[in-house]
Design a protein around this motif. Structure first.
Motif, PDB file in Angstrom:
ATOM      1  N   GLU A   1      -2.801  -4.639   7.326  1.00 40.53           N
ATOM      2  CA  GLU A   1      -4.208  -4.773   7.719  1.00 40.53           C
ATOM      3  C   GLU A   1      -4.991  -3.496   7.410  1.00 40.53           C
ATOM      4  OE1 GLU A   1      -6.547  -7.183  11.182  1.00 40.53           O
ATOM      5  OE2 GLU A   1      -4.584  -6.337  11.637  1.00 40.53           O
ATOM      6  N   SER A   2      -4.307  -2.344   7.471  1.00 43.78           N
ATOM      7  CA  SER A   2      -4.992  -1.081   7.194  1.00 43.78           C
ATOM      8  C   SER A   2      -5.456  -1.001   5.742  1.00 43.78           C
ATOM      9  CB  SER A   2      -4.078   0.106   7.525  1.00 43.78           C
ATOM     10  OG  SER A   2      -3.038   0.260   6.557  1.00 43.78           O
ATOM     11  N   PHE A   3      -4.815  -1.772   4.848  1.00 44.93           N
ATOM     12  CA  PHE A   3      -5.243  -1.803   3.450  1.00 44.93           C
ATOM     13  C   PHE A   3      -6.665  -2.353   3.313  1.00 44.93           C
ATOM     14  CE2 PHE A   3      -0.624  -2.230   1.754  1.00 44.93           C
ATOM     15  CZ  PHE A   3      -0.502  -0.852   1.702  1.00 44.93           C
ATOM     16  N   CYS A   4      -7.109  -3.089   4.309  1.00 48.30           N
ATOM     17  CA  CYS A   4      -8.420  -3.731   4.250  1.00 48.30           C
ATOM     18  C   CYS A   4      -9.532  -2.849   4.815  1.00 48.30           C
ATOM     19  CB  CYS A   4      -8.398  -5.060   5.016  1.00 48.30           C
ATOM     20  SG  CYS A   4      -7.158  -6.230   4.426  1.00 48.30           S
ATOM     21  N   ILE A   5      -9.177  -1.697   5.374  1.00 39.83           N
ATOM     22  CA  ILE A   5     -10.179  -0.795   5.943  1.00 39.83           C
ATOM     23  C   ILE A   5     -10.787   0.043   4.827  1.00 39.83           C
ATOM     24  CG2 ILE A   5     -10.594   1.100   7.565  1.00 39.83           C
ATOM     25  CD1 ILE A   5      -8.185   0.111   9.177  1.00 39.83           C
TER      26      ILE A   5
ATOM     27  N   LEU B   1      -9.890   3.966   3.618  1.00 41.29           N
ATOM     28  CA  LEU B   1      -8.673   4.502   4.230  1.00 41.29           C
ATOM     29  C   LEU B   1      -7.594   4.750   3.182  1.00 41.29           C
ATOM     30  CD1 LEU B   1      -7.298   5.310   6.872  1.00 41.29           C
ATOM     31  CD2 LEU B   1      -6.478   2.942   7.106  1.00 41.29           C
ATOM     32  N   TRP B   2      -7.475   3.857   2.213  1.00 38.96           N
ATOM     33  CA  TRP B   2      -6.483   3.995   1.139  1.00 38.96           C
ATOM     34  C   TRP B   2      -7.209   4.125  -0.193  1.00 38.96           C
ATOM     35  CZ3 TRP B   2      -1.081   3.735   1.854  1.00 38.96           C
ATOM     36  CH2 TRP B   2      -0.657   3.349   3.138  1.00 38.96           C
ATOM     37  N   LYS B   3      -6.667   4.955  -1.075  1.00 37.80           N
ATOM     38  CA  LYS B   3      -7.175   5.003  -2.443  1.00 37.80           C
ATOM     39  C   LYS B   3      -6.774   3.717  -3.163  1.00 37.80           C
ATOM     40  CE  LYS B   3      -6.876  10.017  -3.168  1.00 37.80           C
ATOM     41  NZ  LYS B   3      -6.253  11.085  -3.996  1.00 37.80           N
ATOM     42  N   ASP B   4      -7.707   3.162  -3.918  1.00 33.44           N
ATOM     43  CA  ASP B   4      -7.389   1.944  -4.674  1.00 33.44           C
ATOM     44  C   ASP B   4      -6.227   2.186  -5.637  1.00 33.44           C
ATOM     45  OD1 ASP B   4      -9.351   0.584  -3.368  1.00 33.44           O
ATOM     46  OD2 ASP B   4     -10.754   0.495  -5.070  1.00 33.44           O
ATOM     47  N   SER B   5      -6.177   3.385  -6.220  1.00 38.03           N
ATOM     48  CA  SER B   5      -5.108   3.685  -7.177  1.00 38.03           C
ATOM     49  C   SER B   5      -3.749   3.700  -6.491  1.00 38.03           C
ATOM     50  CB  SER B   5      -5.365   5.033  -7.850  1.00 38.03           C
ATOM     51  OG  SER B   5      -5.479   6.077  -6.883  1.00 38.03           O
ATOM     52  N   ASP B   6      -3.696   4.199  -5.252  1.00 37.20           N
ATOM     53  CA  ASP B   6      -2.438   4.197  -4.501  1.00 37.20           C
ATOM     54  C   ASP B   6      -2.029   2.777  -4.137  1.00 37.20           C
ATOM     55  OD1 ASP B   6      -2.320   6.913  -4.673  1.00 37.20           O
ATOM     56  OD2 ASP B   6      -2.431   7.314  -2.524  1.00 37.20           O
TER      57      ASP B   6
ATOM     58  N   HIS C   1      -8.631 -10.602   2.650  1.00 40.26           N
ATOM     59  CA  HIS C   1      -9.707  -9.642   2.864  1.00 40.26           C
ATOM     60  C   HIS C   1      -9.674  -8.483   1.877  1.00 40.26           C
ATOM     61  CE1 HIS C   1     -10.804 -11.617   6.634  1.00 40.26           C
ATOM     62  NE2 HIS C   1     -11.830 -10.798   6.721  1.00 40.26           N
ATOM     63  N   SER C   2      -8.665  -8.436   1.034  1.00 33.67           N
ATOM     64  CA  SER C   2      -8.542  -7.338   0.080  1.00 33.67           C
ATOM     65  C   SER C   2      -8.337  -7.892  -1.320  1.00 33.67           C
ATOM     66  CB  SER C   2      -7.353  -6.438   0.462  1.00 33.67           C
ATOM     67  OG  SER C   2      -6.989  -5.593  -0.609  1.00 33.67           O
ATOM     68  N   SER C   3      -9.157  -7.436  -2.249  1.00 30.33           N
ATOM     69  CA  SER C   3      -9.039  -7.916  -3.625  1.00 30.33           C
ATOM     70  C   SER C   3      -7.715  -7.475  -4.253  1.00 30.33           C
ATOM     71  CB  SER C   3     -10.212  -7.396  -4.468  1.00 30.33           C
ATOM     72  OG  SER C   3     -10.237  -5.973  -4.479  1.00 30.33           O
ATOM     73  N   ILE C   4      -7.241  -6.285  -3.892  1.00 26.99           N
ATOM     74  CA  ILE C   4      -5.974  -5.796  -4.454  1.00 26.99           C
ATOM     75  C   ILE C   4      -4.804  -6.585  -3.885  1.00 26.99           C
ATOM     76  CG2 ILE C   4      -4.400  -3.823  -4.576  1.00 26.99           C
ATOM     77  CD1 ILE C   4      -6.825  -2.007  -4.748  1.00 26.99           C
ATOM     78  N   LEU C   5      -4.838  -6.880  -2.583  1.00 26.68           N
ATOM     79  CA  LEU C   5      -3.773  -7.685  -1.988  1.00 26.68           C
ATOM     80  C   LEU C   5      -3.766  -9.088  -2.582  1.00 26.68           C
ATOM     81  CD1 LEU C   5      -3.913  -6.660   1.800  1.00 26.68           C
ATOM     82  CD2 LEU C   5      -2.407  -5.792  -0.007  1.00 26.68           C
ATOM     83  N   ARG C   6      -4.945  -9.638  -2.834  1.00 26.54           N
ATOM     84  CA  ARG C   6      -5.014 -10.962  -3.465  1.00 26.54           C
ATOM     85  C   ARG C   6      -4.467 -10.905  -4.882  1.00 26.54           C
ATOM     86  NH1 ARG C   6     -10.238 -11.007  -1.218  1.00 26.54           N
ATOM     87  NH2 ARG C   6     -11.160 -10.724  -3.310  1.00 26.54           N
ATOM     88  N   LYS C   7      -4.804  -9.840  -5.584  1.00 23.77           N
ATOM     89  CA  LYS C   7      -4.372  -9.683  -6.975  1.00 23.77           C
ATOM     90  C   LYS C   7      -2.854  -9.651  -7.094  1.00 23.77           C
ATOM     91  CE  LYS C   7      -4.811  -6.369 -10.814  1.00 23.77           C
ATOM     92  NZ  LYS C   7      -5.427  -5.064 -11.219  1.00 23.77           N
ATOM     93  N   TYR C   8      -2.199  -8.972  -6.130  1.00 23.31           N
ATOM     94  CA  TYR C   8      -0.743  -8.819  -6.200  1.00 23.31           C
ATOM     95  C   TYR C   8      -0.038  -9.618  -5.103  1.00 23.31           C
ATOM     96  CZ  TYR C   8      -1.835  -4.934  -9.341  1.00 23.31           C
ATOM     97  OH  TYR C   8      -2.286  -4.180 -10.382  1.00 23.31           O
ATOM     98  N   LYS C   9      -0.597 -10.739  -4.772  1.00 22.65           N
ATOM     99  CA  LYS C   9      -0.054 -11.555  -3.686  1.00 22.65           C
ATOM    100  C   LYS C   9       1.409 -11.916  -3.907  1.00 22.65           C
ATOM    101  CE  LYS C   9      -1.381 -15.499  -0.809  1.00 22.65           C
ATOM    102  NZ  LYS C   9      -2.373 -16.586  -0.616  1.00 22.65           N
ATOM    103  N   ASP C  10       1.789 -12.108  -5.153  1.00 22.56           N
ATOM    104  CA  ASP C  10       3.171 -12.475  -5.462  1.00 22.56           C
ATOM    105  C   ASP C  10       4.142 -11.328  -5.216  1.00 22.56           C
ATOM    106  OD1 ASP C  10       2.355 -14.989  -6.158  1.00 22.56           O
ATOM    107  OD2 ASP C  10       2.348 -14.623  -8.321  1.00 22.56           O
TER     108      ASP C  10
END
Length: 288
Positions: free
Chosen positions: A186-190, A193-198, A224-233
């Motif tokens: 969930e913290s990935f969605c704040i 808080l996290w760099k997109d590159s990380d 809620h996160s485009s990066i989490l959706r992108k790498y959902k698999d």
């Protein structure tokens, strides 16, 4: 799928472990059980990596204590180990750096090229020639007392050796996965808080295994996160029993129980950890 064609996995968990709880160990056990049940993975080791003292979290006790408590918590485990590398660095390390460090360490110990290595590491921790066995951990005060790779990896090193020496055609099926609770996911969605590159490296290059807590809706979190959706698999969600008593155990509840003399602390912490806490007079007040 045969054993030699399954992906061999090392689970890595980062965090404060302030203190380490039965819930943390339960998370490792449930993740391993779930991965094995998929028929696609074999978990050959688990690594607990406590955060550096400079992380700055209120009430964070010294890494000396946290490392000892972690070692006590896993002393009966034949597959989970405690890694002090984060604590021995000059300053706080990002989760991405910790993952890259262990990727590099595995390459050096085993000679493997891992399946989740897409780019060279930028972690500035190892500078010795590949054909030597240099000290892995650096502490300018007392280098001689730091663990070397062989002591640290234990059973993990043995398992890796078997994979590398007897099945070289399957070296690409070896991965490090970040193990975490739904709170970290969930913290990935704040924002900020996290760099997109990380996040791209953590989720895209390595992958994560999530053990939900307190009935968290992981599907909603990922959406809620485009990066989490992108790498959902690359995100494996463990189907745990939300009513399991370990699903609500936390370090915060453990500290509060210790401060108030609550007998329920025995439900949260293993006895060796409780004994050490009492002996060292840790968490006896609100400041930790």
């Amino acid at each position: 799928m045969t054993e030699t064609t399954k992906t061999h996995v090392i689970l890595l968990s980062c965090g404060s472990f302030n203190p380490i709880t039965k819930g943390h160990i339960h998370m490792f056990e449930k993740a391993r059980e779930h991965l094995h049940k998929t028929g696609r993975f074999i978990v050959i080791g688990g690594i607990i990596s406590p955060v550096h003292d400079s992380y700055g979290k209120p009430g964070l006790v010294s890494s000396r204590h946290r490392l000892t408590m972690c070692q006590l918590a896993v002393q009966s485990s034949d597959w989970i180990r405690v890694d002090p590398w984060e604590c021995y660095q000059d300053t706080w390390q990002t989760t991405c750096s910790v993952l890259e460090h262990h990727r590099d360490l595995m390459k050096r110990v085993t000679g493997c090229i891992l399946s989740n290595v897409n780019t060279p590491s930028t972690t500035p921790v190892i500078g010795q020639p590949q054909n030597q066995t240099p000290p892995i951990y650096q502490n300018h005060n007392n280098v001689n007392h730091k663990p070397n790779a062989i002591k640290l990896w234990g059973k993990i090193s043995e398992s890796l050796g078997k994979i590398c020496c007897t099945r070289p055609q399957h070296l690409e099926q070896l991965r490090i996965l970040l193990l975490c609770g739904s709170d970290l996911l969930e913290s990935f969605c704040i924002p900020g808080l996290w760099k997109d590159s990380d996040m791209e490296v953590i989720v895209g290059d390595f992958g994560i295994v999530v053990v939900p807590r307190d009935g968290a809706d992981t599907e909603r979190i990922m959406n809620h996160s485009s990066i989490l959706r992108k790498y959902k698999d690359n995100i494996i969600v463990v189907k745990d029993d939300m009513n399991h008593p370990m699903s609500i155990v936390s370090s915060t509840k453990s500290r509060l129980a210790l401060q108030h003399g609550d007998s329920h602390v025995v439900d949260y912490l293993s006895q060796p950890v409780i004994d050490y806490i009492l002996q060292s007079q840790l968490y006896i007040n609100a400041s930790g």
